[in-house]
Design a protein around this motif. Structure first.
Motif, short mmCIF file in Angstrom:
data_model
loop_
_atom_site.label_atom_id
_atom_site.label_comp_id
_atom_site.label_asym_id
_atom_site.label_seq_id
_atom_site.Cartn_x
_atom_site.Cartn_y
_atom_site.Cartn_z
N GLY A 76 6.88 -5.63 12.06
CA GLY A 76 6.83 -7.02 12.51
C GLY A 76 8.08 -7.78 12.12
O GLY A 76 9.13 -7.20 11.82
N SER A 77 7.97 -9.09 12.08
CA SER A 77 9.14 -9.94 11.83
C SER A 77 9.70 -9.74 10.44
O SER A 77 10.90 -9.95 10.21
CB SER A 77 8.76 -11.40 12.05
N ILE A 78 8.88 -9.31 9.47
CA ILE A 78 9.38 -9.10 8.11
C ILE A 78 10.44 -8.01 8.07
O ILE A 78 11.30 -7.99 7.18
CB ILE A 78 8.20 -8.75 7.16
N ALA A 79 10.41 -7.11 9.04
CA ALA A 79 11.37 -5.99 9.06
C ALA A 79 12.79 -6.46 9.34
O ALA A 79 13.74 -5.70 9.16
CB ALA A 79 10.94 -4.96 10.11
N HIS A 80 12.95 -7.70 9.77
CA HIS A 80 14.30 -8.24 10.00
C HIS A 80 15.00 -8.52 8.67
O HIS A 80 16.22 -8.69 8.65
CB HIS A 80 14.22 -9.53 10.81
N LYS B 265 11.07 0.73 8.38
CA LYS B 265 10.94 -0.60 8.98
C LYS B 265 10.87 -0.50 10.50
O LYS B 265 11.55 0.34 11.11
CB LYS B 265 12.13 -1.48 8.56
N SER B 266 10.04 -1.35 11.08
CA SER B 266 9.97 -1.45 12.54
C SER B 266 9.66 -2.89 12.91
O SER B 266 8.73 -3.49 12.36
CB SER B 266 8.86 -0.53 13.09
N THR B 267 10.43 -3.45 13.83
CA THR B 267 10.20 -4.84 14.21
C THR B 267 9.03 -5.00 15.17
O THR B 267 8.60 -6.12 15.44
CB THR B 267 11.47 -5.42 14.86
N SER B 268 8.51 -3.88 15.69
CA SER B 268 7.35 -3.97 16.60
C SER B 268 6.06 -3.86 15.80
O SER B 268 5.97 -3.12 14.82
CB SER B 268 7.41 -2.85 17.64
N CYS B 269 5.07 -4.64 16.19
CA CYS B 269 3.77 -4.64 15.52
C CYS B 269 2.73 -5.10 16.53
O CYS B 269 2.85 -6.20 17.09
CB CYS B 269 3.81 -5.57 14.30
N ASP B 270 1.72 -4.28 16.77
CA ASP B 270 0.79 -4.54 17.88
C ASP B 270 -0.15 -5.72 17.63
O ASP B 270 -0.12 -6.70 18.35
CB ASP B 270 -0.04 -3.28 18.17
N VAL C 101 -2.89 2.68 3.05
CA VAL C 101 -3.44 1.33 2.99
C VAL C 101 -2.47 0.40 3.72
O VAL C 101 -1.28 0.40 3.45
CB VAL C 101 -3.61 0.83 1.55
N SER C 102 -3.01 -0.39 4.66
CA SER C 102 -2.19 -1.37 5.37
C SER C 102 -2.78 -2.75 5.17
O SER C 102 -4.01 -2.92 5.13
CB SER C 102 -2.13 -1.07 6.87
N GLY C 103 -1.91 -3.74 5.06
CA GLY C 103 -2.39 -5.10 4.87
C GLY C 103 -1.50 -6.11 5.56
O GLY C 103 -0.35 -5.82 5.92
N THR C 104 -2.04 -7.29 5.75
CA THR C 104 -1.29 -8.39 6.35
C THR C 104 -1.67 -9.68 5.65
O THR C 104 -2.46 -9.67 4.69
CB THR C 104 -1.56 -8.47 7.87
N LEU C 105 -1.11 -10.77 6.11
CA LEU C 105 -1.46 -12.08 5.57
C LEU C 105 -2.22 -12.87 6.62
O LEU C 105 -1.81 -12.92 7.79
CB LEU C 105 -0.20 -12.86 5.17
N PHE C 106 -3.33 -13.46 6.20
CA PHE C 106 -4.09 -14.33 7.08
C PHE C 106 -4.19 -15.70 6.41
O PHE C 106 -4.79 -15.83 5.35
CB PHE C 106 -5.50 -13.76 7.32
N GLU C 107 -3.51 -16.68 7.00
CA GLU C 107 -3.41 -18.02 6.41
C GLU C 107 -2.88 -17.94 4.98
O GLU C 107 -3.34 -18.63 4.07
CB GLU C 107 -4.76 -18.74 6.45
N GLY C 108 -1.90 -17.04 4.77
CA GLY C 108 -1.23 -16.90 3.48
C GLY C 108 -1.95 -16.03 2.47
O GLY C 108 -1.42 -15.78 1.38
N ALA C 109 -3.15 -15.55 2.79
CA ALA C 109 -3.93 -14.74 1.85
C ALA C 109 -3.92 -13.27 2.27
O ALA C 109 -3.90 -12.96 3.46
CB ALA C 109 -5.36 -15.25 1.78
N PRO C 110 -3.93 -12.33 1.29
CA PRO C 110 -3.92 -10.90 1.63
C PRO C 110 -5.17 -10.49 2.40
O PRO C 110 -6.29 -10.96 2.12
CB PRO C 110 -3.88 -10.22 0.26
#
Length: 539
Positions: free
Chosen positions: A358-362, A405-410, A429-438
Protein backbone atom coordinates in the motif's frame (compact mmCIF):
# COMPACT_ATOMS: atom_id res chain seq x y z
CA UNK A 1 15.43 6.10 36.04
CA UNK A 2 18.67 7.71 37.26
CA UNK A 3 20.36 10.33 35.09
CA UNK A 4 23.77 11.93 35.53
CA UNK A 5 24.68 15.27 33.91
CA UNK A 6 28.45 15.64 33.55
CA UNK A 7 28.78 18.89 31.56
CA UNK A 8 27.28 22.36 31.80
CA UNK A 9 23.75 22.04 30.40
CA UNK A 10 20.98 24.62 30.61
CA UNK A 11 19.00 24.07 33.82
CA UNK A 12 15.98 25.63 32.13
CA UNK A 13 16.25 23.06 29.36
CA UNK A 14 16.42 20.18 31.88
CA UNK A 15 13.22 21.27 33.66
CA UNK A 16 11.26 18.55 31.85
CA UNK A 17 13.41 15.94 33.62
CA UNK A 18 13.48 17.57 37.05
CA UNK A 19 9.68 17.67 37.04
CA UNK A 20 9.32 14.01 36.02
CA UNK A 21 8.60 11.82 39.10
CA UNK A 22 10.07 8.73 37.43
CA UNK A 23 13.48 10.39 37.12
CA UNK A 24 16.26 11.15 39.59
CA UNK A 25 18.57 13.78 38.07
CA UNK A 26 22.09 14.28 39.46
CA UNK A 27 24.28 17.11 38.15
CA UNK A 28 27.95 16.25 38.76
CA UNK A 29 30.29 18.62 36.94
CA UNK A 30 34.07 18.48 36.78
CA UNK A 31 34.44 14.76 37.46
CA UNK A 32 37.73 13.13 36.58
CA UNK A 33 37.48 10.06 34.38
CA UNK A 34 38.29 7.83 37.35
CA UNK A 35 35.48 9.40 39.40
CA UNK A 36 33.04 9.00 36.53
CA UNK A 37 33.95 5.33 36.02
CA UNK A 38 33.44 4.69 39.72
CA UNK A 39 29.86 5.98 39.87
CA UNK A 40 28.48 5.54 36.36
CA UNK A 41 27.28 2.00 37.06
CA UNK A 42 24.47 3.51 39.15
CA UNK A 43 22.95 5.42 36.22
CA UNK A 44 20.68 4.64 33.28
CA UNK A 45 21.42 7.81 31.30
CA UNK A 46 24.39 10.16 30.92
CA UNK A 47 23.86 13.68 29.54
CA UNK A 48 26.97 15.41 28.21
CA UNK A 49 28.11 18.19 25.95
CA UNK A 50 31.63 18.06 24.54
CA UNK A 51 33.56 17.96 27.83
CA UNK A 52 33.02 14.26 28.59
CA UNK A 53 34.52 11.54 26.43
CA UNK A 54 32.11 8.60 26.34
CA UNK A 55 34.61 5.98 25.23
CA UNK A 56 34.77 2.20 25.68
CA UNK A 57 35.87 2.46 29.30
CA UNK A 58 32.94 4.69 30.15
CA UNK A 59 30.45 2.52 28.26
CA UNK A 60 31.78 -0.62 29.96
CA UNK A 61 31.46 1.06 33.36
CA UNK A 62 27.85 2.00 32.63
CA UNK A 63 26.40 -1.42 33.44
CA UNK A 64 22.85 -0.01 33.54
CA UNK A 65 23.41 2.53 30.79
CA UNK A 66 20.57 2.76 28.28
CA UNK A 67 21.08 6.22 26.77
CA UNK A 68 23.97 8.55 26.05
CA UNK A 69 22.50 12.01 25.44
CA UNK A 70 24.62 14.68 23.77
CA UNK A 71 23.08 18.12 24.32
CA UNK A 72 24.26 19.40 20.95
CA UNK A 73 24.76 18.28 17.37
CA UNK A 74 28.26 16.76 17.22
CA UNK A 75 28.90 13.30 18.67
CA UNK A 76 32.66 13.17 18.15
CA UNK A 77 33.12 12.54 21.88
CA UNK A 78 30.96 9.38 21.84
CA UNK A 79 32.05 5.95 20.59
CA UNK A 80 28.79 5.33 18.75
CA UNK A 81 29.77 1.96 17.26
CA UNK A 82 30.72 0.50 20.63
CA UNK A 83 27.57 1.96 22.23
CA UNK A 84 25.51 0.29 19.49
CA UNK A 85 27.16 -3.07 20.12
CA UNK A 86 26.10 -2.80 23.77
CA UNK A 87 22.55 -1.76 22.89
CA UNK A 88 23.04 1.76 24.24
CA UNK A 89 21.05 4.43 22.43
CA UNK A 90 22.98 7.57 21.48
CA UNK A 91 20.88 10.70 21.03
CA UNK A 92 21.81 14.23 20.11
CA UNK A 93 19.96 17.48 19.48
CA UNK A 94 20.39 18.17 15.77
CA UNK A 95 17.68 20.81 15.49
CA UNK A 96 17.86 22.79 18.74
CA UNK A 97 20.42 25.16 17.27
CA UNK A 98 18.93 25.28 13.76
CA UNK A 99 17.88 28.90 13.92
CA UNK A 100 21.06 29.92 15.74
CA UNK A 101 23.28 28.35 13.07
CA UNK A 102 21.29 29.87 10.21
CA UNK A 103 21.44 33.34 11.73
CA UNK A 104 25.17 33.01 12.36
CA UNK A 105 25.82 32.14 8.71
CA UNK A 106 23.92 35.27 7.67
CA UNK A 107 25.79 37.29 10.31
CA UNK A 108 29.13 36.20 8.83
CA UNK A 109 27.93 37.09 5.35
CA UNK A 110 26.60 40.52 6.31
CA UNK A 111 29.64 41.29 8.43
CA UNK A 112 31.95 40.60 5.50
CA UNK A 113 29.82 42.39 2.93
CA UNK A 114 29.53 45.57 5.03
CA UNK A 115 33.07 45.33 6.48
CA UNK A 116 31.68 45.58 10.00
CA UNK A 117 34.67 44.21 11.90
CA UNK A 118 37.34 46.38 10.31
CA UNK A 119 35.13 49.47 10.34
CA UNK A 120 34.38 48.83 14.00
CA UNK A 121 38.10 48.49 14.84
CA UNK A 122 38.92 51.63 12.85
CA UNK A 123 36.34 53.79 14.58
CA UNK A 124 37.25 52.49 18.03
CA UNK A 125 40.88 53.38 17.37
CA UNK A 126 39.85 57.02 16.89
CA UNK A 127 39.78 57.12 13.09
CA UNK A 128 36.92 58.44 10.95
CA UNK A 129 37.24 56.73 7.58
CA UNK A 130 34.42 55.74 5.26
CA UNK A 131 35.77 55.11 1.79
CA UNK A 132 37.86 52.04 2.72
CA UNK A 133 34.76 50.35 4.09
CA UNK A 134 32.52 50.51 1.03
CA UNK A 135 30.56 47.28 1.04
CA UNK A 136 28.49 45.00 -1.16
CA UNK A 137 24.71 44.58 -1.33
CA UNK A 138 23.06 41.16 -1.35
CA UNK A 139 20.17 42.25 -3.55
CA UNK A 140 20.52 40.83 -7.05
CA UNK A 141 23.31 38.40 -6.16
CA UNK A 142 23.11 34.70 -7.06
CA UNK A 143 23.52 32.73 -3.85
CA UNK A 144 24.28 29.02 -3.76
CA UNK A 145 23.19 26.97 -0.74
CA UNK A 146 24.86 23.58 -0.47
CA UNK A 147 22.70 21.44 1.82
CA UNK A 148 19.00 22.26 2.02
CA UNK A 149 18.20 20.70 5.38
CA UNK A 150 16.90 22.48 8.46
CA UNK A 151 19.71 25.05 8.58
CA UNK A 152 20.21 25.38 4.83
CA UNK A 153 16.49 25.82 4.29
CA UNK A 154 16.38 28.70 6.77
CA UNK A 155 19.41 30.33 5.18
CA UNK A 156 17.80 30.03 1.75
CA UNK A 157 14.62 31.67 3.04
CA UNK A 158 16.58 34.57 4.50
CA UNK A 159 18.62 35.03 1.34
CA UNK A 160 15.38 35.21 -0.62
CA UNK A 161 14.24 37.96 1.76
CA UNK A 162 17.39 39.89 0.82
CA UNK A 163 16.26 39.55 -2.82
CA UNK A 164 18.96 37.09 -3.83
CA UNK A 165 18.38 34.53 -6.54
CA UNK A 166 18.95 31.25 -4.70
CA UNK A 167 20.28 28.04 -6.21
CA UNK A 168 20.59 24.95 -4.04
CA UNK A 169 22.29 21.58 -4.20
CA UNK A 170 21.18 18.64 -2.07
CA UNK A 171 20.72 15.09 -3.45
CA UNK A 172 18.63 14.10 -0.44
CA UNK A 173 15.76 16.58 -0.77
CA UNK A 174 12.83 16.55 -3.14
CA UNK A 175 12.07 19.03 -5.89
CA UNK A 176 8.90 19.91 -3.94
CA UNK A 177 10.96 20.90 -0.89
CA UNK A 178 13.05 23.22 -3.06
CA UNK A 179 9.94 24.59 -4.75
CA UNK A 180 8.32 25.30 -1.37
CA UNK A 181 11.42 27.31 -0.41
CA UNK A 182 11.40 29.17 -3.70
CA UNK A 183 14.82 27.92 -4.79
CA UNK A 184 16.10 25.99 -7.80
CA UNK A 185 17.84 22.63 -7.38
CA UNK A 186 21.03 22.33 -9.43
CA UNK A 187 24.24 20.28 -9.44
CA UNK A 188 27.33 21.05 -7.38
CA UNK A 189 29.22 22.26 -10.46
CA UNK A 190 26.40 24.63 -11.40
CA UNK A 191 26.64 26.14 -7.90
CA UNK A 192 30.37 26.70 -8.33
CA UNK A 193 30.09 28.14 -11.84
CA UNK A 194 27.13 30.48 -11.37
CA UNK A 195 27.03 31.79 -7.81
CA UNK A 196 28.34 35.04 -6.36
CA UNK A 197 27.91 33.66 -2.83
CA UNK A 198 28.35 30.05 -1.70
CA UNK A 199 27.31 28.93 1.78
CA UNK A 200 27.67 25.41 3.23
CA UNK A 201 25.16 23.58 5.42
CA UNK A 202 26.11 19.90 5.28
CA UNK A 203 27.68 17.41 7.71
CA UNK A 204 31.30 16.35 7.62
CA UNK A 205 31.76 12.73 6.52
CA UNK A 206 33.81 10.70 4.07
CA UNK A 207 31.67 11.98 1.22
CA UNK A 208 32.01 15.67 2.09
CA UNK A 209 35.56 15.91 3.46
CA UNK A 210 37.60 18.28 1.23
CA UNK A 211 34.54 18.50 -1.01
CA UNK A 212 35.53 22.02 -2.04
CA UNK A 213 39.16 21.93 -3.08
CA UNK A 214 41.37 23.24 -5.90
CA UNK A 215 39.13 21.85 -8.68
CA UNK A 216 35.97 23.40 -7.25
CA UNK A 217 37.61 26.78 -6.64
CA UNK A 218 38.79 26.63 -10.26
CA UNK A 219 35.16 26.45 -11.42
CA UNK A 220 34.03 29.42 -9.33
CA UNK A 221 33.46 32.96 -10.56
CA UNK A 222 36.19 35.45 -9.79
CA UNK A 223 35.18 37.48 -6.74
CA UNK A 224 33.06 34.76 -5.11
CA UNK A 225 32.16 35.04 -1.42
CA UNK A 226 32.39 31.78 0.59
CA UNK A 227 30.70 31.10 3.94
CA UNK A 228 31.31 27.99 6.08
CA UNK A 229 29.30 27.75 9.30
CA UNK A 230 28.79 23.98 8.94
CA UNK A 231 31.85 21.85 9.70
CA UNK A 232 35.59 22.33 9.40
CA UNK A 233 37.17 20.09 6.78
CA UNK A 234 34.45 20.42 4.13
CA UNK A 235 36.51 23.15 2.48
CA UNK A 236 40.15 22.31 1.89
CA UNK A 237 41.77 25.06 3.93
CA UNK A 238 44.97 25.27 1.88
CA UNK A 239 42.91 25.71 -1.28
CA UNK A 240 40.82 28.40 0.42
CA UNK A 241 43.95 30.30 1.51
CA UNK A 242 45.48 30.03 -1.99
CA UNK A 243 42.36 31.44 -3.62
CA UNK A 244 42.03 34.22 -1.07
CA UNK A 245 45.63 35.21 -1.78
CA UNK A 246 45.10 35.08 -5.55
CA UNK A 247 41.94 37.17 -5.32
CA UNK A 248 39.74 34.46 -6.90
CA UNK A 249 37.82 34.39 -3.62
CA UNK A 250 36.83 37.93 -2.67
CA UNK A 251 36.42 36.90 0.95
CA UNK A 252 33.89 35.39 3.28
CA UNK A 253 33.27 34.05 6.74
CA UNK A 254 34.36 30.91 8.56
CA UNK A 255 33.09 29.67 11.92
CA UNK A 256 34.44 26.10 11.86
CA UNK A 257 37.90 24.62 11.48
CA UNK A 258 39.50 21.25 10.73
CA UNK A 259 41.40 21.62 14.02
CA UNK A 260 39.68 23.19 17.04
CA UNK A 261 41.24 25.06 18.66
CA UNK A 262 43.37 25.89 15.60
CA UNK A 263 47.11 25.41 16.06
CA UNK A 264 48.69 24.91 12.63
CA UNK A 265 50.44 27.65 10.71
CA UNK A 266 47.95 27.21 7.85
CA UNK A 267 45.00 27.92 10.10
CA UNK A 268 46.75 30.86 11.72
CA UNK A 269 47.24 32.38 8.25
CA UNK A 270 43.57 31.80 7.37
CA UNK A 271 42.34 33.27 10.63
CA UNK A 272 44.54 36.31 10.19
CA UNK A 273 43.54 36.94 6.58
CA UNK A 274 42.24 40.48 6.14
CA UNK A 275 39.34 39.44 3.89
CA UNK A 276 38.02 36.67 6.10
CA UNK A 277 35.57 37.17 8.97
CA UNK A 278 36.24 34.45 11.54
CA UNK A 279 34.60 33.18 14.74
CA UNK A 280 35.49 30.30 17.12
CA UNK A 281 32.65 27.87 16.30
CA UNK A 282 29.83 30.08 17.62
CA UNK A 283 27.03 28.83 15.38
CA UNK A 284 25.16 27.19 18.26
CA UNK A 285 26.20 29.67 20.92
CA UNK A 286 23.01 31.54 21.69
CA UNK A 287 21.09 31.42 24.95
CA UNK A 288 18.06 30.13 23.09
CA UNK A 289 19.99 27.35 21.36
CA UNK A 290 21.51 26.11 24.62
CA UNK A 291 18.05 25.85 26.13
CA UNK A 292 16.65 24.21 23.00
CA UNK A 293 19.24 21.42 22.82
CA UNK A 294 18.70 20.58 26.50
CA UNK A 295 14.93 20.53 25.96
CA UNK A 296 15.34 18.28 22.91
CA UNK A 297 17.42 15.61 24.67
CA UNK A 298 15.14 15.79 27.72
CA UNK A 299 12.11 15.18 25.54
CA UNK A 300 13.80 12.19 23.92
CA UNK A 301 14.55 10.65 27.32
CA UNK A 302 10.89 11.00 28.31
CA UNK A 303 9.92 9.45 24.96
CA UNK A 304 12.08 6.47 25.88
CA UNK A 305 10.34 6.15 29.24
CA UNK A 306 6.97 6.25 27.50
CA UNK A 307 7.99 3.72 24.83
CA UNK A 308 7.57 6.37 22.15
CA UNK A 309 9.70 6.63 18.98
CA UNK A 310 12.93 8.56 19.44
CA UNK A 311 13.42 11.05 16.65
CA UNK A 312 17.06 12.03 17.31
CA UNK A 313 18.74 8.73 18.10
CA UNK A 314 21.80 8.59 15.87
CA UNK A 315 22.14 4.81 16.01
CA UNK A 316 18.47 3.94 15.47
CA UNK A 317 16.92 4.00 11.98
CA UNK A 318 14.29 6.72 11.94
CA UNK A 319 11.65 8.22 9.74
CA UNK A 320 11.74 11.73 8.44
CA UNK A 321 10.53 13.80 11.39
CA UNK A 322 7.72 15.19 9.23
CA UNK A 323 6.33 11.64 8.97
CA UNK A 324 6.66 10.63 12.62
CA UNK A 325 3.09 11.44 13.63
CA UNK A 326 1.69 9.39 10.76
CA UNK A 327 4.11 6.52 11.35
CA UNK A 328 3.73 6.23 15.13
CA UNK A 329 0.60 4.00 14.93
CA UNK A 330 2.42 1.69 12.47
CA UNK A 331 5.16 1.13 15.06
CA UNK A 332 2.48 0.02 17.52
CA UNK A 333 0.88 -2.20 14.86
CA UNK A 334 4.24 -3.81 14.15
CA UNK A 335 4.78 -4.62 17.83
CA UNK A 336 1.34 -6.26 18.02
CA UNK A 337 1.87 -8.31 14.85
CA UNK A 338 5.26 -9.54 16.05
CA UNK A 339 3.97 -10.44 19.51
CA UNK A 340 1.33 -12.61 17.89
CA UNK A 341 3.69 -14.12 15.35
CA UNK A 342 6.44 -15.15 17.76
CA UNK A 343 3.94 -16.84 20.10
CA UNK A 344 2.57 -18.93 17.24
CA UNK A 345 5.95 -20.48 16.41
CA UNK A 346 7.29 -23.00 18.91
CA UNK A 347 10.55 -23.64 17.05
CA UNK A 348 13.72 -21.58 16.80
CA UNK A 349 13.43 -18.74 14.32
CA UNK A 350 15.39 -19.23 11.08
CA UNK A 351 14.00 -16.47 8.88
CA UNK A 352 11.86 -13.37 9.34
CA UNK A 353 10.21 -11.52 6.46
CA UNK A 354 8.54 -8.14 6.78
CA UNK A 355 6.15 -7.13 4.01
CA UNK A 356 4.74 -3.64 3.40
CA UNK A 357 1.84 -3.16 1.00
CA UNK A 358 0.00 0.00 0.00
CA UNK A 359 0.95 3.64 0.37
CA UNK A 360 3.35 2.91 3.24
CA UNK A 361 5.63 1.16 0.73
CA UNK A 362 6.50 4.55 -0.75
CA UNK A 363 8.45 5.38 2.42
CA UNK A 364 11.55 4.07 4.15
CA UNK A 365 10.26 1.16 6.23
CA UNK A 366 13.58 0.32 7.90
CA UNK A 367 12.51 1.70 11.31
CA UNK A 368 9.41 -0.53 11.19
CA UNK A 369 11.52 -3.55 10.30
CA UNK A 370 13.99 -2.93 13.13
CA UNK A 371 11.13 -2.28 15.57
CA UNK A 372 9.57 -5.59 14.61
CA UNK A 373 12.85 -7.45 14.84
CA UNK A 374 13.55 -6.12 18.33
CA UNK A 375 10.02 -7.06 19.41
CA UNK A 376 10.53 -10.60 18.16
CA UNK A 377 13.99 -11.09 19.61
CA UNK A 378 13.01 -9.79 23.05
CA UNK A 379 10.79 -12.87 23.28
CA UNK A 380 13.50 -15.37 22.35
CA UNK A 381 16.80 -14.13 23.85
CA UNK A 382 17.90 -13.32 27.39
CA UNK A 383 19.62 -10.01 26.71
CA UNK A 384 17.82 -6.69 26.23
CA UNK A 385 17.13 -6.11 22.54
CA UNK A 386 16.22 -2.72 21.13
CA UNK A 387 16.32 -0.89 17.82
CA UNK A 388 20.04 -0.28 18.29
CA UNK A 389 21.28 -3.86 18.48
CA UNK A 390 18.40 -5.89 16.99
CA UNK A 391 19.99 -6.33 13.55
CA UNK A 392 23.37 -7.23 15.07
CA UNK A 393 21.82 -9.85 17.39
CA UNK A 394 19.75 -11.35 14.55
CA UNK A 395 22.91 -11.69 12.47
CA UNK A 396 24.78 -13.30 15.37
CA UNK A 397 21.91 -15.78 15.77
CA UNK A 398 21.98 -16.63 12.07
CA UNK A 399 18.47 -15.33 11.48
CA UNK A 400 17.82 -14.22 7.91
CA UNK A 401 15.88 -10.94 7.75
CA UNK A 402 14.07 -9.84 4.59
CA UNK A 403 12.02 -6.78 3.71
CA UNK A 404 9.54 -6.74 0.82
CA UNK A 405 7.49 -3.79 -0.44
CA UNK A 406 4.60 -3.40 -2.85
CA UNK A 407 2.59 -0.25 -3.50
CA UNK A 408 -0.46 -2.31 -4.55
CA UNK A 409 -2.92 -3.47 -1.89
CA UNK A 410 -6.35 -4.90 -2.65
CA UNK A 411 -8.61 -4.49 0.37
CA UNK A 412 -6.80 -1.97 2.56
CA UNK A 413 -4.79 1.21 2.07
CA UNK A 414 -1.87 -0.25 4.06
CA UNK A 415 -0.99 -3.75 5.25
CA UNK A 416 2.02 -5.02 7.20
CA UNK A 417 2.74 -8.74 6.91
CA UNK A 418 5.06 -10.79 9.10
CA UNK A 419 6.25 -14.24 8.04
CA UNK A 420 8.28 -16.22 10.58
CA UNK A 421 9.94 -19.48 9.57
CA UNK A 422 11.62 -22.05 11.78
CA UNK A 423 11.90 -25.81 12.11
CA UNK A 424 10.18 -26.33 8.77
CA UNK A 425 7.11 -24.37 9.89
CA UNK A 426 5.84 -20.99 8.76
CA UNK A 427 3.56 -18.52 10.53
CA UNK A 428 1.97 -15.52 8.80
CA UNK A 429 0.31 -12.53 10.44
CA UNK A 430 -1.02 -9.48 8.57
CA UNK A 431 -2.41 -6.32 10.07
CA UNK A 432 -3.62 -2.86 9.19
CA UNK A 433 -4.83 0.28 10.92
CA UNK A 434 -8.50 1.04 11.35
CA UNK A 435 -9.11 4.58 12.61
CA UNK A 436 -5.52 4.55 13.90
CA UNK A 437 -5.89 1.32 15.90
CA UNK A 438 -4.25 -2.05 15.06
CA UNK A 439 -6.41 -4.66 13.37
CA UNK A 440 -5.36 -8.18 12.36
CA UNK A 441 -6.66 -9.19 8.91
CA UNK A 442 -4.88 -12.47 8.20
CA UNK A 443 -3.50 -15.38 10.23
CA UNK A 444 -1.74 -18.15 8.35
CA UNK A 445 -3.86 -18.39 5.15
CA UNK A 446 -7.14 -17.50 6.85
CA UNK A 447 -8.75 -14.14 6.16
CA UNK A 448 -9.96 -12.82 9.49
CA UNK A 449 -10.68 -9.45 11.05
CA UNK A 450 -10.29 -8.66 14.74
CA UNK A 451 -8.94 -6.06 17.13
CA UNK A 452 -6.11 -7.53 19.24
CA UNK A 453 -6.68 -7.70 23.00
CA UNK A 454 -4.30 -8.38 25.87
CA UNK A 455 -5.62 -11.94 26.45
CA UNK A 456 -6.68 -14.10 23.50
CA UNK A 457 -7.08 -17.74 22.56
CA UNK A 458 -6.46 -19.02 19.05
CA UNK A 459 -7.57 -22.47 17.91
CA UNK A 460 -8.08 -24.49 14.70
CA UNK A 461 -10.66 -27.26 14.44
CA UNK A 462 -13.07 -28.85 11.96
CA UNK A 463 -16.12 -26.61 11.78
CA UNK A 464 -18.99 -28.80 13.03
CA UNK A 465 -22.28 -27.87 14.71
CA UNK A 466 -22.06 -27.25 18.44
CA UNK A 467 -18.33 -26.46 18.61
CA UNK A 468 -18.83 -22.83 19.67
CA UNK A 469 -21.21 -23.99 22.38
CA UNK A 470 -18.66 -26.42 23.78
CA UNK A 471 -16.04 -23.69 24.02
CA UNK A 472 -18.46 -21.28 25.69
CA UNK A 473 -19.57 -23.89 28.21
CA UNK A 474 -16.01 -24.68 29.26
CA UNK A 475 -15.13 -21.00 29.58
CA UNK A 476 -18.22 -20.34 31.64
CA UNK A 477 -17.50 -23.26 33.95
CA UNK A 478 -14.10 -21.75 34.74
CA UNK A 479 -15.47 -18.20 35.08
CA UNK A 480 -13.56 -16.88 32.06
CA UNK A 481 -15.52 -14.21 30.22
CA UNK A 482 -15.42 -14.12 26.41
CA UNK A 483 -15.41 -10.48 25.28
CA UNK A 484 -15.65 -11.26 21.56
CA UNK A 485 -15.18 -14.07 19.07
CA UNK A 486 -14.03 -14.01 15.47
CA UNK A 487 -14.26 -16.91 13.03
CA UNK A 488 -12.31 -17.54 9.86
CA UNK A 489 -12.83 -20.50 7.54
CA UNK A 490 -12.16 -21.51 3.95
CA UNK A 491 -15.32 -23.56 3.31
CA UNK A 492 -18.43 -24.86 5.03
CA UNK A 493 -17.67 -27.62 7.51
CA UNK A 494 -13.99 -27.27 6.72
CA UNK A 495 -11.14 -26.25 9.02
CA UNK A 496 -12.02 -23.15 11.00
CA UNK A 497 -9.89 -20.68 12.91
CA UNK A 498 -11.39 -19.08 15.99
CA UNK A 499 -9.98 -16.10 17.89
CA UNK A 500 -11.42 -15.47 21.33
CA UNK A 501 -10.83 -12.16 23.08
CA UNK A 502 -10.90 -12.73 26.82
CA UNK A 503 -11.08 -10.65 29.98
CA UNK A 504 -8.39 -12.76 31.65
CA UNK A 505 -5.72 -15.33 30.86
CA UNK A 506 -6.67 -18.94 30.19
CA UNK A 507 -5.05 -21.50 32.55
CA UNK A 508 -3.23 -24.33 30.79
CA UNK A 509 -5.62 -26.97 32.13
CA UNK A 510 -8.51 -25.10 30.53
CA UNK A 511 -6.59 -24.92 27.25
CA UNK A 512 -6.20 -28.71 27.32
CA UNK A 513 -9.86 -29.18 28.15
CA UNK A 514 -10.89 -27.11 25.12
CA UNK A 515 -8.39 -28.95 22.92
CA UNK A 516 -9.97 -32.27 23.86
CA UNK A 517 -13.56 -31.03 23.53
CA UNK A 518 -13.01 -29.57 20.05
CA UNK A 519 -10.35 -31.99 18.80
CA UNK A 520 -8.37 -28.84 17.93
CA UNK A 521 -5.46 -29.32 15.55
CA UNK A 522 -3.85 -26.20 17.00
CA UNK A 523 -4.56 -24.17 20.11
CA UNK A 524 -2.57 -21.34 21.63
CA UNK A 525 -3.25 -18.76 24.36
CA UNK A 526 -1.81 -15.33 23.47
CA UNK A 527 -0.71 -12.57 25.82
CA UNK A 528 -0.10 -9.23 24.10
CA UNK A 529 1.83 -6.94 26.41
CA UNK A 530 2.04 -4.24 23.76
CA UNK A 531 -1.75 -3.89 23.73
CA UNK A 532 -2.01 -3.34 27.48
CA UNK A 533 0.97 -0.95 27.48
CA UNK A 534 -0.35 1.17 24.61
CA UNK A 535 -3.72 1.52 26.28
CA UNK A 536 -2.00 2.56 29.50
CA UNK A 537 -0.39 5.40 27.51
CA UNK A 538 -3.70 6.37 25.97
CA UNK A 539 -2.76 5.54 22.39
Amino acid sequence: MRIIVTDEVSAEGLALLTQEPRIQLDVKLGLSKEQLLEILGEYDVIITRSGTSVDRDVLDAGKRLKIVARAGVGIDNVDVDYASSKGVIVINAPFGNTNSAAEHALALLMTFCRKITIANASLKSGEWKRAPFTGYELRGKVAGVIGLGKVGGRVATRLKAFECEVLACDPYVSVKRAHDLGVKLVSHDEIYKNCDIITLHIPLNDETRDMISAREFGLMKSGVIVINAARGGIINEQALLDNLNSGKVLGGGVDVWSEEPPKSDLLRQLIGHERLVVTPHLGANTHEAQINVAVDVSREIVNYLDDQPMESAVNIPRFDMALMDQMRPFLNLMNVICEIGVQLLDNNVDKVSFGYSGSIAHYDCTPLTVTGLSSLLNRVVDQDVNMVNATLIADQMGIVVEENKSTSCDAFSNVITLIIEGGGKKRTVSGTLFEGAPRIVRLRDFSIDFSPEEHMLLLHYIDLPGMIGRIGTIMGTHDINIASMNLGRREKKGEAMVILSLDSAVPLQVVEEIRTATDASFIKPLHLKSVSCSRGRGL
